[in-house]
Design an enzyme around this catalytic site. Structure first.
Site, PDB file in Angstrom:
ATOM      1  CD  GLN A 136      -2.621   1.068   2.680  1.00  0.00           C
ATOM      2  OE1 GLN A 136      -2.128   0.580   3.694  1.00  0.00           O
ATOM      3  NE2 GLN A 136      -3.853   1.530   2.654  1.00  0.00           N
ATOM      4  N   GLY A 137       0.784   2.064  -1.044  1.00  0.00           N
ATOM      5  CA  GLY A 137       1.533   3.311  -1.102  1.00  0.00           C
ATOM      6  C   GLY A 137       0.636   4.489  -0.763  1.00  0.00           C
ATOM      7  CE1 TYR A 138      -3.947   3.743  -0.706  1.00  0.00           C
ATOM      8  CE2 TYR A 138      -5.238   4.678   1.081  1.00  0.00           C
ATOM      9  CZ  TYR A 138      -5.184   4.025  -0.125  1.00  0.00           C
ATOM     10  OH  TYR A 138      -6.338   3.665  -0.749  1.00  0.00           O
ATOM     11  CB  SER A 139       1.682   6.934   5.178  1.00  0.00           C
ATOM     12  OG  SER A 139       0.519   6.543   5.829  1.00  0.00           O
ATOM     13  CB  SER A 171       2.237  -3.013   5.237  1.00  0.00           C
ATOM     14  OG  SER A 171       1.739  -2.031   6.088  1.00  0.00           O
ATOM     15  CD  GLU A 253      -5.523   0.313   6.403  1.00  0.00           C
ATOM     16  OE1 GLU A 253      -5.834   1.330   5.755  1.00  0.00           O
ATOM     17  OE2 GLU A 253      -4.402   0.122   6.883  1.00  0.00           O
ATOM     18  CB  SER A 383      -4.425   8.186  14.723  1.00  0.00           C
ATOM     19  OG  SER A 383      -5.093   9.423  14.544  1.00  0.00           O
ATOM     20  CD  GLU A 385      -5.249  10.656  18.856  1.00  0.00           C
ATOM     21  OE1 GLU A 385      -4.843   9.887  17.962  1.00  0.00           O
ATOM     22  OE2 GLU A 385      -5.102  10.417  20.070  1.00  0.00           O
TER      23      GLU A 385
END
Lengths: 402, 356
Positions: A136-139, A171, A253, A383, A385
């Protein structure tokens, strides 16, 4: 979606159950009984034995590793009831589903929904056969909770995109064959400038560096893209549709992560651990009344969390949509999992803080790593939050604070 | 919300409509203002009995509908939302004791009257300010019960008491040898100390040694159902208030510090509802009732305690006024938290049942 397709006609559930039993009897190697080995998102590839390979191929051929996905793309084409029967029979025989990983959990369902016919034909069957690992290329370093702030740029070069930038928390990036990524195709609009792109990890210009975590393991990587050429046909949906598609994938997810708090579930109960590592009274009760109180307090809240997870499933089924309490499951489950891990190491004393060595049991050592890695659960996948923002805005209808 | 059958949905809708239209909090305020120690509206209770609510758990042969605890829990939750004062819970629990431990004669004599609303009954178990069923001193000799019971809920309206004595549960009718002393608590409902002085007592002899425990399980679950309604309405009311109250030229609900507190309360409330519904379902299925009842009441105590405090705080000064309803929920909450076991008591019992 896949699961809503017409099920293949069958005479009855019993006939199907018989078919599954026969299949398992014919194809499942006896030596694999009770050993679950599936394609994992965050662990490295294992050397597949002949038996494991045969079982993966047998399941892949039937599409039963992805039982409810459509048959024309290599899925099982089963309805929910049949899929449940399949699971029951696998469990009964001590067999397992060898097809897994991010392709199954997240990317596949999303591509089935948004991909073109050619993309589905190309990418779904290898996932169903357990042949291709996806990451997964997200963050990005500056796009975590504020994911839409991502800067990795895909520049239009006519027949291809030229990708430059950096992803992080990829990941299983060091073992992945392909990456589904959200990238920027337009700098003028934060959300509408994002597109969903599929990138081969062996393309020239892709570099992967594992990140060592506080737990000592490296399930995540930094991934660098330098002038990586990606063919135009690897764009999923339209240019600018990436945020919508990317968010849809996150729903898959979060559904998968809600109970995934390492150290939060399996294994001995806290009371049993306390009896083993602490003093007990003559009647077998715990000698430390404060600890006994804290364990009971935790177990009561954990029980009501399990009731809540079950209720979310029942409600979602009954109303044919996602239950609104689903939004609370991730934050509740991950927090309780962390709390349990903290109590476990505390109960064991310093024996519960071992890093390595023969004078610690494997369970003790694993407990420490799980406790540390468990800190990630309230950070990744949105998260706590961010979950609170989602609950406040989307469920409770409170105004945007920004 | 648990997945309900058609009968249960109708029952809940009916209860919701009745509570909203016929028994809003203003009705409780009238009861409070009257100062009557009985502290409920007889006409309202008659209306509830006419709708069949007093007989929801009672078998059809005795005039009830045999719908079970999940069903009566739905009604109790709706009544909890509007702080409806009534002996419905007390009577239902007394009926369950008779169903679990009564002879055919006792059932035939009392259950139809309880189902129809003709008679009101309540449990008289504890003898001091704390829930402590291990410390019962009341005793029976020659069919006469002697002892004192403390803070008995709905005692003033009750015609019949289900009384715990050292050797089991007894039915005692109000009358000779039964003396009430009113105890006015912060919730301003009916509570009384009762002195039994050689009162005629009829034993519930068929329930086995754990009859009292079984009755207490049901008391915990049904009390938790009332608390669930209260917690839900405190949450809803507080959320609505935050959405309309303006400070610094913006509604309070736009402040993230408040949003995250509401998200926490939302998650807590989800857990409380799951625990309470699982408790009601356990009573109906008969599986793992004691543990489920503890989880239900312990979670109800935890969440309603937090919810009632946060409700006041998030309302600000206006929440401190008697004119606003929020304080009424706080006062009722603490009384119910103490009933049938505080969290300390319940955790201790949970650990004991778990063998640690």
């Amino acid at each position: 979606m896949a699961t809503q397709l017409e099920p293949e006609a069958r005479d009855s559930a019993d006939v199907f159950r018989e078919e599954v039993r026969q299949f398992i009897a014919d194809k499942f190697p006896e030596e694999l009984k009770g050993k679950s080995v599936s394609l994992s998102a965050t662990e490295g590839p294992i050397k597949e034995t002949d038996a494991q390979k045969a079982w993966r191929e047998a399941m892949g051929e039937r599409g039963w590793g992805t039982p409810t996905w459509p048959k024309e793309y290599g899925g099982g084409g089963l309805n929910r009831k049949q899929a449940a029967i399949l699971n029951e029979e696998l469990a009964r025989a001590g067999a397992y589903n060898p097809i897994g990983g991010m392709g199954v959990m997240m990317f596949g369902p999303t591509l089935l929904e948004y991909g073109s016919e050619e993309q589905k034909q190309e990418h779904i069957p290898p996932i169903c056969r357990g042949e291709i690992r996806w990451c997964q290329g997200y963050s990005e370093p500056n796009a975590g909770s504020d994911l839409a702030n991502l800067q990795t740029m895909a520049e239009d070069k006519g027949d291809h995109y030229l990708v430059n930038g950096q992803k992080t928390w990829t990941s299983g990036g060091q073992w992945a064959d392909k990456c589904f990524a959200i990238v920027r195709t337009d700098r003028s609009d934060k959300h509408k400038g994002i597109s969903f792109l599929l990138i081969d990890m062996d393309s020239p210009g892709v570099e992967v560096r594992p990140i060592t975590m506080i737990s000592g393991t490296s399930p995540f990587c930094e991934t660098f893209f330098t002038d990586v050429k990606v063919p135009k046909e690897n764009l999923v949906g339209e240019e600018g549709q990436g945020w919508t598609i990317g968010k849809r994938l996150l729903q898959h997810e979060r559904t998968n992560l809600s109970g995934a708090a390492p150290g939060g579930r399996a294994g001995a109960s806290l009371a049993d651990i306390a009896k083993k590592y602490g003093r007990t009274n003559q009647d077998g009760t715990l000698a430390d009344p404060v600890l006994r109180d804290r364990i009971a307090d935790f177990e009561i809240r954990w029980t009501s969390f399990l009731h809540t997870a079950r209720r979310a499933v029942e409600e979602s089924k009954a109303q044919g949509g996602v239950s609104e309490i689903s939004s609370a499951l991730k934050k509740l489950g991950t927090k309780l999992g962390q709390e349990r891990a903290e109590m476990t190491i505390e109960i064991m004393g310093l024996q519960g803080l071992g890093w390595e060595g023969d004078n610690f049991s494997p369970v003790e050592l694993q407990g420490v790593r799980a406790w540390l890695y468990g800190k990630a659960t309230t950070i990744y996948g949105g998260s706590t939050e961010i979950q609170n923002n989602v609950i406040a805005k989307r469920v409770l209808g409170m105004l945007d604070h920004q | 919300m648990a997945v309900l059958n058609e009968e249960q949905e109708m029952l809940r809708d009916m209860a919701r409509e009745w509570a909203t239209n016929e028994s809003p909090v203003t009705e409780f305020r009238k009861v409070r203002a009257s100062g009557e120690p009985e502290a409920f509206d007889r006409d309202a209770y008659s209306a509830m009995a006419e709708m069949g609510w007093a007989g929801i758990i009672i078998p059809e042969e005795h005039g009830g509908s045999d719908f079970g605890f999940m069903s009566v829990g739905l009604v109790v939750e709706e009544l909890g939302k509007t702080l409806t004062a009534s002996p419905l819970i007390a009577t239902t629990l007394a009926a369950s004791a008779i169903m679990l431990g009564g002879s055919d004669e006792q059932k035939a004599k009392w259950l139809p009257k309880l189902a129809s609303g003709e008679a009101i009954a309540t449990l008289a178990i504890d003898e001091g300010p704390h829930h402590d069923p291990q410390a019962i001193e009341a005793s029976v000799s020659g069919g006469k019960l002697t002892g004192t019971k403390a803070f008995v809920a709905e005692a003033h309206g009750a015609d019949l008491f289900v009384v715990a004595a050292k050797d089991g549960l007894y039915l005692v009718e109000k009358g000779d040898g039964v003396t009430l002393t009113t105890r006015r608590l912060t919730d301003q409902r009916s509570h009384a100390d009762i002195a039994f002085d050689g009162a005629a007592a009829d034993k519930l002899a068929n329930g086995g040694d754990d009859l009292l425990d079984k009755v207490l399980d049901r008391a915990r679950v049904l009390t938790a159902a009332e608390m669930l309604g209260m917690a839900q309405i405190v949450f809803d009311t507080t959320l609505a208030y935050l959405k309309q109250r303006v400070q610094f030229n913006q509604v309070l609900s736009s402040f993230q510090a408040l949003q995250h507190r509401m998200a926490d309360l939302f998650a807590d409330l989800a857990q409380m509802r799951s625990a309470v519904e699982a408790g009601l379902q356990a009573v109906d299925s008969g599986a793992g009732v004691s543990r489920a009842a503890i989880v239900a009441k312990a979670e109800a105590n935890r969440v309603l305690h937090t919810m009632s405090n946060e409700g006041i705080q998030l309302h600000g000064g206006i929440g401190m006024t008697d004119e606003y309803d929020i304080g009424l929920y706080l006062k009722r909450a603490r009384v119910l938290e103490a009933a049938w076991g505080t969290r300390s008591y319940l955790k201790n019992r949970f650990a004991t049942l778990g063998g640690y």
